[in-house]
Design a protein around this motif. Structure first.
Motif, short mmCIF file in Angstrom:
data_model
loop_
_atom_site.label_atom_id
_atom_site.label_comp_id
_atom_site.label_asym_id
_atom_site.label_seq_id
_atom_site.Cartn_x
_atom_site.Cartn_y
_atom_site.Cartn_z
N LEU A 1 0.95 -1.16 0.26
CA LEU A 1 -0.16 0.12 -0.06
C LEU A 1 0.86 1.19 -0.06
N ILE A 2 1.80 1.19 0.91
CA ILE A 2 2.88 2.37 0.80
C ILE A 2 3.31 2.77 -0.51
N ASN A 3 3.84 1.68 -0.98
CA ASN A 3 4.44 1.74 -2.40
C ASN A 3 3.73 2.30 -3.43
N LEU A 4 2.64 1.55 -3.53
CA LEU A 4 1.62 2.33 -4.70
C LEU A 4 1.10 3.75 -4.16
N ILE A 5 0.89 4.05 -3.10
CA ILE A 5 0.48 5.58 -2.75
C ILE A 5 1.81 6.26 -3.07
N LYS A 6 2.77 5.92 -2.62
CA LYS A 6 4.14 6.79 -2.88
C LYS A 6 4.27 7.14 -4.34
N ASN A 7 4.07 5.92 -5.23
CA ASN A 7 4.36 6.14 -6.42
C ASN A 7 3.44 6.91 -7.31
N GLY A 8 2.13 7.01 -6.55
CA GLY A 8 0.93 7.86 -6.91
C GLY A 8 1.37 9.33 -6.68
N ILE A 9 1.69 9.71 -5.73
CA ILE A 9 2.29 11.05 -5.13
C ILE A 9 3.22 11.29 -6.26
N GLU A 10 4.40 10.63 -6.41
CA GLU A 10 5.48 11.06 -7.05
C GLU A 10 5.08 11.15 -8.60
N ALA A 11 4.02 10.46 -9.09
CA ALA A 11 3.64 10.88 -10.44
C ALA A 11 3.06 12.06 -10.66
N ILE A 12 2.63 12.85 -9.78
CA ILE A 12 2.12 14.05 -9.74
C ILE A 12 3.23 15.00 -9.91
N ASP A 13 3.01 16.19 -10.80
CA ASP A 13 4.06 17.30 -10.80
C ASP A 13 3.81 18.18 -9.46
N LYS A 14 2.43 18.87 -9.52
CA LYS A 14 2.17 19.65 -8.47
C LYS A 14 0.76 19.76 -8.24
N ASP A 15 0.06 20.10 -7.24
CA ASP A 15 -1.22 20.57 -6.93
C ASP A 15 -1.99 19.32 -7.62
N GLY A 16 -1.51 18.13 -7.31
CA GLY A 16 -2.48 17.29 -7.60
C GLY A 16 -3.39 16.37 -6.49
N THR A 17 -4.09 15.24 -6.62
CA THR A 17 -4.69 14.44 -5.58
C THR A 17 -4.80 13.14 -5.98
N VAL A 18 -4.16 12.33 -4.85
CA VAL A 18 -4.33 10.79 -5.06
C VAL A 18 -5.33 10.37 -4.24
N THR A 19 -6.12 9.65 -4.89
CA THR A 19 -7.48 9.14 -4.04
C THR A 19 -7.48 7.51 -4.01
N VAL A 20 -7.52 7.26 -2.55
CA VAL A 20 -7.66 5.85 -2.38
C VAL A 20 -9.08 5.46 -2.14
N LYS A 21 -9.23 4.33 -2.56
CA LYS A 21 -10.74 3.80 -2.41
C LYS A 21 -10.48 2.03 -1.87
N ALA A 22 -11.41 1.69 -1.14
CA ALA A 22 -11.46 0.45 -0.86
C ALA A 22 -13.01 0.15 -0.70
N SER A 23 -13.40 -1.14 -1.38
CA SER A 23 -14.87 -1.59 -1.38
C SER A 23 -14.66 -3.26 -1.36
N SER A 24 -15.78 -3.70 -1.36
CA SER A 24 -16.12 -5.26 -1.53
C SER A 24 -17.15 -5.29 -2.75
N ARG A 25 -16.73 -6.36 -3.59
CA ARG A 25 -17.73 -6.71 -4.59
C ARG A 25 -17.38 -8.27 -5.05
N ARG A 26 -18.52 -8.92 -4.92
CA ARG A 26 -18.60 -10.31 -5.44
C ARG A 26 -17.55 -11.25 -4.69
#
Length: 419
Positions: free
Chosen positions: A318-343
């Motif tokens: 989880l840390i690795n994926l979120i960290k990658n998402g943050i570093e992929a943004i140049d500036k003033d961006g947003t990382v959104t994390v969602k968790a849900s259940s399905r089937r």
């Protein structure tokens, strides 16, 4: 009709041969529905629809048979909206050129068919092969029924039998084409996974044989550098050089530790964990990192989502994926994390509105030594893929250049009865 069995088989060949030709010579990977046009697939569908219309079979006087319906359906389901629209417009224009008397009826019919296919195509790619065949068969049955009803109201009962017979042949061709596409897609995906597994095996063997031997002298070197940094005779520049050397050694140690983790995946310590709670803690932990990078993070996490995993390894993913998402943004961006259940599955989505990736970059994600970051090694993401696969799950990635990426983790849900 029965005198034209050879011509009917010729039409079946017109449908199946271009698909096999496409996979053998033109395709570079599994046929996956994307927003971008696959021009090779579009070309094959246009060839298919023109060939089947250019050599129709005369069933009865004034009544011809062809299989142009098949490339239209395949274009929408496997090519997307633009590909399907181009094939339909090309088909209708070709009918206009050859002077088809029912051109307006065909325009209405295929407009309705296109609308129905657009409704189905969003969910189509996520269905199993049996469900795909069932849905397409139901749609085809609906089309055949409307044709039969039309012939009945026109008092052409004799042609109803021929219409049904022709429709059965077309349905068999359509189902066969879908099964060929799906099976070839599956083989290409399995081949890709096999190649990836072979690379992981090589890296694992390399890590197991080299990492320990390299780490020992590095530890000794770091110790001596620390002792040297305590010497009062050193000037400021010399101390700064030593500090930089220690930092680089620590970074090298971290990379070696990643290789060791890759070489010896941990199958122990698997417990029933509340991934909702772990995810909230990780989001809170990474909020400081987002502040440093001028980004923001928000989350939508469903309560009480349980999986069977190693808590520390799951946090690492989880840390690795979120960290990658943050570093992929140049500036003033947003990382959104969602968790849900399905089937019976737990879905964890990490979305960013960063620079995004090309399909070629997405295809290589999880491969050792490959990273889209300047100073990255790709090992962190490789380990994340390996950990999720160990948990009988998978990571799916969708991305578009300039719009961002979505990493979706799918894991089996752990219920209290199974714990």
């Amino acid at each position: 009709m029965f005198e034209n069995v050879g011509h009917v088989l010729y039409h079946v060949l017109i449908i199946l041969f271009p698909i096999l030709f496409y996979y053998q010579f033109l395709n570079k990977g599994a046929l996956v529905l994307t927003k971008k046009i696959n021009y090779r697939f579009l070309f094959i569908m246009l060839v298919m629809v023109i060939c089947t219309m250019s050599f129709p079979i005369e069933v009865t006087e004034g009544s011809n048979y062809d299989q142009k319906l098949i490339p239209v359906i395949l274009s929408f389901l496997y090519g997307g909206l633009v590909t399907g629209a181009i094939v339909v417009v090309s088909m209708l224009y070709y009918l206009y050129i050859i002077g088809d008397s029912n051109i307006m009826v065909m325009v209405i019919n295929y407009f309705i068919l296109s609308a129905i296919l657009l409704i189905f195509r969003n969910r189509y790619s996520s269905l199993s092969l049996n469900k795909k065949v069932s849905i397409v068969s139901f749609l085809f049955l609906l089309i055949t029924s409307t044709r039969a009803i039309r012939l009945f109201y026109l008092n052409e009962e004799k042609e109803i039998f021929l219409n049904v017979l022709v429709s059965i042949i077309t349905w068999i061709s359509l189902v066969t084409a879908i099964m060929i596409i799906e099976n070839l897609n599956m083989q290409m995906q399995l081949q890709h996974e096999l190649q990836r597994s072979e690379k992981l095996k090589v890296v694992s063997e390399l890590a197991a044989s080299v990492a320990h031997e390299v780490r020992n002298p590095m530890t000794s070197t770091r110790g001596f550098l620390q002792l040297m940094s305590q010497d009062d005779n050193l000037n400021g520049s010399q101390k700064r050089y030593i500090d930089i050397s220690i930092e680089e050694l620590d970074r090298a140690q971290s990379i070696i530790q990643d290789y060791l983790s890759l070489a010896k995946p941990n199958k122990l310590g698997m417990d029933r964990i509340n991934v909702s709670k772990e995810l909230e803690q990780v989001v809170q932990l990474m909020s400081t990192y987002t502040t440093l990078n001028n980004t923001s993070i928000r989350h939508e996490i469903e309560d009480e989502l349980y999986i069977k995993a190693n808590k520390d390894e799951m946090k690492q993913v989880l840390i690795n994926l979120i960290k990658n998402g943050i570093e992929a943004i140049d500036k003033d961006g947003t990382v959104t994390v969602k968790a849900s259940s399905r089937r019976g599955m737990v879905l964890i989505e990490v979305m960013d509105d960063g620079v995004g990736m090309t399909p070629q970059q997405v295809e290589r994600l999880g491969t050792p030594f490959y990273s889209t970051k300047d100073k990255g090694t790709g090992i962190g993401l490789t380990i994340s893929f390996q950990i999720i696969e160990l948990l009988q799950g998978k990571i799916e990635v969708t991305s578009e250049v300039g719009k961002g990426s979505i990493f979706t983790i799918k894991l089996p849900m752990e219920t209290s009865e199974n714990s």
